[in-house]
Design a protein around this motif. Sequence first.
Motif, PDB file in Angstrom:
ATOM      1  N   THR B  78       0.602  -1.143   0.222  1.00 21.32           N
ATOM      2  CA  THR B  78       0.150  -0.535   0.170  1.00 21.32           C
ATOM      3  C   THR B  78       1.410   1.397   0.233  1.00 21.32           C
ATOM      4  OG1 THR B  78      -1.248  -1.371   1.724  1.00 21.32           O
ATOM      5  CG2 THR B  78      -2.222   1.352   1.574  1.00 21.32           C
ATOM      6  N   PRO B  79       0.462   1.964  -0.492  1.00 26.33           N
ATOM      7  CA  PRO B  79       1.165   3.702  -1.156  1.00 26.33           C
ATOM      8  C   PRO B  79       1.621   3.738   0.938  1.00 26.33           C
ATOM      9  CG  PRO B  79      -0.310   3.617  -2.340  1.00 26.33           C
ATOM     10  CD  PRO B  79      -0.632   2.793  -1.827  1.00 26.33           C
ATOM     11  N   GLN B  82      -1.203   5.643   3.813  1.00 24.40           N
ATOM     12  CA  GLN B  82      -2.561   5.264   4.149  1.00 24.40           C
ATOM     13  C   GLN B  82      -2.696   4.191   4.291  1.00 24.40           C
ATOM     14  OE1 GLN B  82      -3.131   4.533  -0.613  1.00 24.40           O
ATOM     15  NE2 GLN B  82      -2.707   6.551  -1.003  1.00 24.40           N
ATOM     16  N   GLN B  85      -3.979  -2.451   3.342  1.00 20.84           N
ATOM     17  CA  GLN B  85      -4.865  -3.095   2.494  1.00 20.84           C
ATOM     18  C   GLN B  85      -4.396  -4.294   2.688  1.00 20.84           C
ATOM     19  OE1 GLN B  85      -8.293  -2.244   1.488  1.00 20.84           O
ATOM     20  NE2 GLN B  85      -7.852  -0.352   2.264  1.00 20.84           N
ATOM     21  N   TYR B  86      -5.406  -5.369   2.994  1.00 23.14           N
ATOM     22  CA  TYR B  86      -4.827  -7.257   2.985  1.00 23.14           C
ATOM     23  C   TYR B  86      -5.686  -7.210   2.017  1.00 23.14           C
ATOM     24  CZ  TYR B  86      -3.622  -5.712   7.419  1.00 23.14           C
ATOM     25  OH  TYR B  86      -2.628  -5.327   8.634  1.00 23.14           O
ATOM     26  N   ALA B 233     -15.058 -14.140  -1.080  1.00 21.34           N
ATOM     27  CA  ALA B 233     -15.564 -15.722  -1.280  1.00 21.34           C
ATOM     28  C   ALA B 233     -15.265 -17.471  -0.657  1.00 21.34           C
ATOM     29  CB  ALA B 233     -14.116 -17.033  -2.195  1.00 21.34           C
ATOM     30  N   ARG B 236     -18.419 -17.059   1.936  1.00 20.81           N
ATOM     31  CA  ARG B 236     -19.164 -17.570   0.879  1.00 20.81           C
ATOM     32  C   ARG B 236     -19.535 -19.267   1.074  1.00 20.81           C
ATOM     33  NH1 ARG B 236     -23.160 -16.501  -3.402  1.00 20.81           N
ATOM     34  NH2 ARG B 236     -22.590 -18.945  -4.754  1.00 20.81           N
TER      35      ARG B 236
ATOM     36  N   ARG C 473      -5.505  -3.568  -7.637  1.00 23.44           N
ATOM     37  CA  ARG C 473      -7.183  -2.424  -6.277  1.00 23.44           C
ATOM     38  C   ARG C 473      -6.392  -1.136  -6.654  1.00 23.44           C
ATOM     39  NH1 ARG C 473      -2.363  -5.043  -4.455  1.00 23.44           N
ATOM     40  NH2 ARG C 473      -0.982  -2.777  -4.782  1.00 23.44           N
ATOM     41  N   ALA C 475      -6.976   2.690  -7.626  1.00 21.21           N
ATOM     42  CA  ALA C 475      -5.908   3.639  -6.784  1.00 21.21           C
ATOM     43  C   ALA C 475      -5.169   4.675  -6.284  1.00 21.21           C
ATOM     44  CB  ALA C 475      -5.692   4.306  -8.287  1.00 21.21           C
ATOM     45  N   GLN C 476      -7.053   5.382  -5.309  1.00 16.61           N
ATOM     46  CA  GLN C 476      -6.965   6.133  -4.592  1.00 16.61           C
ATOM     47  C   GLN C 476      -6.612   5.023  -2.992  1.00 16.61           C
ATOM     48  OE1 GLN C 476      -9.156   7.029  -6.964  1.00 16.61           O
ATOM     49  NE2 GLN C 476      -7.223   7.803  -7.955  1.00 16.61           N
ATOM     50  N   THR C 477      -8.455   4.312  -3.262  1.00 13.88           N
ATOM     51  CA  THR C 477      -8.128   3.640  -2.024  1.00 13.88           C
ATOM     52  C   THR C 477      -7.480   2.240  -1.021  1.00 13.88           C
ATOM     53  OG1 THR C 477     -10.254   2.646  -2.662  1.00 13.88           O
ATOM     54  CG2 THR C 477     -10.087   4.665  -1.553  1.00 13.88           C
ATOM     55  N   GLY C 478      -7.222   2.141  -2.890  1.00  8.91           N
ATOM     56  CA  GLY C 478      -6.057   0.743  -2.086  1.00  8.91           C
ATOM     57  C   GLY C 478      -6.753  -0.966  -2.291  1.00  8.91           C
ATOM     58  N   VAL C 479      -8.104  -0.567  -2.131  1.00  3.87           N
ATOM     59  CA  VAL C 479      -9.636  -1.695  -2.163  1.00  3.87           C
ATOM     60  C   VAL C 479      -8.938  -2.733  -3.172  1.00  3.87           C
ATOM     61  CG1 VAL C 479     -11.992  -2.405  -1.735  1.00  3.87           C
ATOM     62  CG2 VAL C 479     -11.240  -0.773  -1.123  1.00  3.87           C
ATOM     63  N   PRO C 480      -9.463  -4.128  -2.306  1.00  4.69           N
ATOM     64  CA  PRO C 480      -8.767  -4.825  -3.736  1.00  4.69           C
ATOM     65  C   PRO C 480     -10.178  -4.890  -4.290  1.00  4.69           C
ATOM     66  CG  PRO C 480      -8.284  -5.898  -1.580  1.00  4.69           C
ATOM     67  CD  PRO C 480      -8.921  -4.665  -1.564  1.00  4.69           C
ATOM     68  N   ARG C 502     -10.958 -17.863 -11.977  1.00 10.78           N
ATOM     69  CA  ARG C 502     -10.757 -18.411 -10.794  1.00 10.78           C
ATOM     70  C   ARG C 502      -8.772 -17.665 -11.292  1.00 10.78           C
ATOM     71  NH1 ARG C 502     -14.169 -19.884  -7.245  1.00 10.78           N
ATOM     72  NH2 ARG C 502     -13.275 -21.908  -7.288  1.00 10.78           N
ATOM     73  N   GLN C 511      -9.639 -10.752  -7.839  1.00  7.13           N
ATOM     74  CA  GLN C 511     -10.082 -11.893  -6.995  1.00  7.13           C
ATOM     75  C   GLN C 511     -12.107 -11.813  -7.771  1.00  7.13           C
ATOM     76  OE1 GLN C 511     -11.545 -13.002  -2.930  1.00  7.13           O
ATOM     77  NE2 GLN C 511     -10.359 -10.625  -2.663  1.00  7.13           N
ATOM     78  N   LEU C 512     -12.089 -13.151  -8.121  1.00  6.62           N
ATOM     79  CA  LEU C 512     -13.109 -13.018  -8.777  1.00  6.62           C
ATOM     80  C   LEU C 512     -13.838 -14.169  -7.602  1.00  6.62           C
ATOM     81  CD1 LEU C 512     -14.926 -13.603 -11.400  1.00  6.62           C
ATOM     82  CD2 LEU C 512     -13.730 -15.808 -11.698  1.00  6.62           C
ATOM     83  N   VAL C 513     -15.012 -13.764  -7.581  1.00 10.32           N
ATOM     84  CA  VAL C 513     -16.175 -14.785  -7.198  1.00 10.32           C
ATOM     85  C   VAL C 513     -16.648 -15.570  -7.828  1.00 10.32           C
ATOM     86  CG1 VAL C 513     -17.792 -14.819  -5.039  1.00 10.32           C
ATOM     87  CG2 VAL C 513     -16.180 -13.627  -4.943  1.00 10.32           C
ATOM     88  N   VAL C 514     -17.736 -16.546  -7.782  1.00 11.80           N
ATOM     89  CA  VAL C 514     -18.240 -17.766  -8.307  1.00 11.80           C
ATOM     90  C   VAL C 514     -18.772 -17.843  -7.941  1.00 11.80           C
ATOM     91  CG1 VAL C 514     -18.500 -19.676 -10.181  1.00 11.80           C
ATOM     92  CG2 VAL C 514     -15.898 -18.831  -9.766  1.00 11.80           C
TER      93      VAL C 514
END
Lengths: 325, 383, 689
Positions: B78-79, B82, B85-86, B233, B236, C473, C475-480, C502, C511-514
Amino acid sequence: MIRYLIRRLFYALPILLGVNLLTFALFFGVSSPDDMARIHLGGKRVTAEAVERWKVQHGYDLPHFYNAAGEGVEQVTQTLFVQKSLHLFTLDFGTADDGRDIGREIGKRMWPSLVVALPTFLLGLVVYLATALFLVFFRNTALDTVGVVMLVALMSISGLFYVIGGQVLLAKWWQWAPISGYAPGLSGLQFLFLPVLIGVVSGIGDASRFYRALFLEEAGRDYVRTAHAKGLSPFRVLFRHILGNAAIPILTGVVVVIPRLFLGSLILESFFGIPGLGSYTIDAIQAQDFAIVRGMVFLGSLLYIVGLTLTDLSYAWVDPRVRLQ
Amino acid sequence: MNLAWNFQPTVLISDVLLFLLLAAVGIYVWRTSYSENARATWRRVFASRMGRWAAWVMVFFISLGVLDSLHFRTAVETPAGQVQQYSGEVLSVLDALLTPLRMAGEKTYSAPFAKTLLVKESVTLADGSVVRLAPVIAHIHPLGTDKVGQDVLYLALKSVRTGLLIGTLTTLVMLPFACALGIVAGYFGGWVDDAIQYLYTTLNSIPGVLLIAAAVLVVDVQIDAHAEWFNNAAARADLRLLALCAILGLTGWTGLARLLRAETLKLRELDYIQAARAFGVSHARILARHVLPNVAHLVIITVVLDFSGLVLAEAVLSYVGAGVDPATPSFGNMINAARLELAREPVVWWPLATAFVFLFALVLAANLFADAVRAAFDPRGAR
Amino acid sequence: MRVLHFVIAFALMGCQEPINNPHPEDLVGTRTLFSSFSERPKHLDPARAYSSNEIEFIGQIYEPPLQYSFLKRPYELEPLTLTAMPRLTLLDAQGRVLPSDAPATKVAQSVYELHLRDDIRYQPHPAFVPAMHQIDPRIVAGLDDFPERASRVVTAADYVHQIKRLADPRVSSPIFGLMREYIVGLGDLGDRLMARQKIGQPINLEAESLDGAVAVDARTVRITLRGRYPQFNYWLAMPFFAPIPPEVERFYARPGMIEKNLSLDWQPVGSGPFFLAENDPNRVMRLLRNPHYHADFYPGSPDLRLPLIDQAVYSLEKEDIPYWGKFLQGYYDSSGIASDTFDQAIRIAPDGTPELSAEMRERNLQLVTALRPSLWYVGFNQLDPVLGGSTVAARKLRQALSIALDWEEFISIFLNGRGIPAQDPIPPGIFGHREGEAGVNPVTHVWQSNHLQRRPLADAKKLLLEAGWPEGRHAQTGVPLVLYLDTMAGGADAKARLDWYRKQFAKLGVQLVVRATDYNRFQDKMLKGSAQIFEWGWNADYPDPENFLFLLYGPNRKAGLNGENAANYKNPEFDQLFVRMKDMENSPARQAVIDQMLALVQEDAPWAFAYIGKTYALRHGWMASRTPNLMANNTLKYTDLNPASRVAYQHTWNRPALWPLVVVLLGAMLIGVLALRAWQRRDQAKGRA
């Protein structure tokens, strides 16, 4: 006797009603009539109008429990619950989603199921009892120890392996019988060989061990010791005393399943292409034909209750101490 | 930055339940150690060679399952400045230990210890001509790889947790129903008994597979309708597994309940319970102090006996289409996928053989252990 | 050993035939085709059947006016029950005749005139005997209980009757929604009938009139369409437009019939080369030669009168293993090749063409290959906030994913090379498809040294960066980035395939959720437009680019409108071009329009174009070799085989192995000996005691 049967019948009614309610709740919770319509009209070019039309045609356009639009009794009778669920009590299973009469289909399909299940059941009973008697006869010897370990090993193998392995080995490689299929009458004998053999072998671990335990319990009783002490031949003790006295617990376990033989086996039938009720059920589950599944659940419960009643009757027949009131 | 140590523990619901279960077993063991009687019984379990062996195998499988139930997510770069993140991918300690196997994916089938893939491919050479040859693979797979090139050993080890969970968590769901209803029915009798008997006869009369299949379909619809409940996943698949356990438990409590009812019926007539009642001891207290401990051996025997049956049931349910999530590694899914491979030429036998051996070992150990437990706990068996 | 063999044979069957022959003994050596079906057909009513497994049967039983020429490529229509191709007259709003090249906007009506041959006769059936209508259906068990049957000549009224049936709410034809837009008066008829059904009035189609379909005389049918619809001829080659005799419908409509499965859905009555003699969809379906079949010959061979075989037996076969096993034992005449058995059957020759393996050649098998007029794709729902819509970021994301999905690998793993990666929505063999360099999708592929090459992953990563998801991810928040794939994949092979998906997304760090659901729920989601990524396929109804490009036509959206545009793609420019292309004749001008449309969808990437499957089929040596025709559905009449050769092969391939029996016997003997010894030892112990 007759009075007992009638009483039994009244006892069965609430159970069937409970089954009915439970399945109704389950199946109409899974999927709305709209879903059913869509799966049956096929994937290509399905319009909302076609869905609506299908529902009207198959009687799925009704409310669940209360029909405000109806008059008088119809407020209750013109509902999904009464039309689709309670009607089962008259053994009118309705029509499947493909338009075929389910009752007729069940009548046709229960015979192939029985033709496979009955020989499997009878032959199985003989083999399992014989194995168990054999082991009990040789109890406390190496033969018994090895036998029991083998039985435990056999029952630790998933049923799927028996079917997969049996089919590949016996039919594909050794060509002893057709790989799958069914034909009515005598010409169908060749098709029975494989499923019956596999059905019998796959149950041997569980059943023989159960019967062995049963026999051992009898063998440990005092009268058996007395018989041995009297110098009766071990064969005589085994067959007359042990087998004779274990007959009642065997009977209770056996009679109750007889009516359910009509339902067939899900896995055997689908692997061997037998057009019985087992494969009918699997197809219905996969095609989500709720009318059929509802019917089969009801039929299964009904046959179970018939089995319980038969068990009681046979009890009285075998053991004169039991009186039916 | 050392990524290897930068992780965030992630807890799945089934993990919590599994550890709760382990804790319960721990408490039981701790309490047992104070009771000479119980200790003697358990010593009998381990007295037989068979029982000891089976127990060791079970311990091995259980530790695999436990290692596979410690989940975490690794940090991703993570830059600076910030929030850390995981990764969305949930791994377990077992995954981490098996990293060489997990990461060594091939393209498709390869036999155990093979140096090339099983299938030949058309390769266009520099001169434009096409040849058919089997590509060389980079890693060694002791049990080969499956259709999409995953290591079969890794899959089998991962499947252990699913089998264990189904065998144990189902019991966890089943026990409260079976104990409460069975004991209450036997103890109070009368209309309570009638009502409970009605309930379990009704449930019992429905063919099991049908009931389970129907219930699984209901749960599927619910899971699909609420995709927002799951952020990854694993969560779920986990819920789907739990749902299956719950369904198996809710449909499977009747057998034990019937046993407990019969036993309680007998106990109720015994002098000391009659005496307790005469002294005005509350029902709850009698049930908890006098009845429950005296039927505990039945509970233990049933739990251990049911375990193997449940593990086997998973395979059949997967075939019918009512098993665990298709993405969850499980023996049922392995068998289901592998059965078509027997028709191949050359035969791809290793996925099926691996599933067979692992499942067989697990169930056999469970069965033998159950036998030892039954022999030790059942007063008649002790003879 | 021979004694043993005899004992087994006697015990199991008691006859000379191989003991594992699954077919009835009396069919050995007859001109019978043995085939299979995997799912029982739900509807055999030609107004209703639409699935390929239903068409497979009724295509042989019913005869629509036109058929696909068996040998000609590209596919071409020819008259089947007509004396000539339908005569088309275009009319304007005032009823004046227009020239055939009149612009579509001017055309108010298209009138098709069909002239029937006079030698087309129905199969024998009790409904054609008036006396049989008097027998109470409640006292019969099945069709066989009607003692008399007869036939009659097909008339124009029968064709008109069937067209009316398309509007019958009791039939619920799947093409009613489409046809009411074209056939004049069909929609009104449908509404009228629906209204009658709602108030419980009986429906009598013969009394209803339909302006758009009229029997001018006994041999002439006139069909009037609204506007212009060049694809209509293709519909005339489908069983939807086959004749239905009204008296058969009356015959089946009597009370007591439907309960015995006596309806058009189960007992079809047609004029085709075969009729359905046995319908037990739980086990077997049997087609017998129609004795009244009209003169029909193999193309170019006036001495080969069709049909060439007497009977076709279809057995229910749900599982692959038994099916393939029986095929290898010689009990099925032809087989598609399941991917899992591919290596056993096929070798790829050094020049890249597939050929049979040595073992298969020894068995004298023939290999048949053809490209299917169908395609598979992975759709990106354009209504999705993350990867849908026309924003640059979303488009680049879709493009990146399109590159990452490595269909070349998929084809090699799951299809064993039986397919080609698709570049656009038009498969080969359909007008508009471009071969070679001209057909390359520039977004996902490059043309390198005369070879199609997927773009490297680096290109996909670059696009992903530009889309605002560096390394998967935000670009701003880094959320995957987590994406969802909806599929109705089930069955044994599903897990491997889903794992493959996947893996493809993971290559980009996505990430792919099927979400695997049943067909039902899947349809529901598509209709609501709540899916994100999904996989789907399309089988051509007819060989025209319109039948593929309409899958991306905006007004044909799935969400809300229930069209077939499942990705809900909407591009005004594309839609405009589609309207223009739809009514054009196949010409360079049409190709130019199509090229423009393809470029648009390649750039917008509403689909990741997956692959076009190749059909590989195996045939035993006793089958006459025929080029597969994948558009025609009445190909059974061209099938031919040599029964004597089949019997000979079956005998050599089926000899039961005996050694396992010997092993079992030895095992039993061993146990017996051990038991005896244990018995003796116990006796001795007792003796000592």
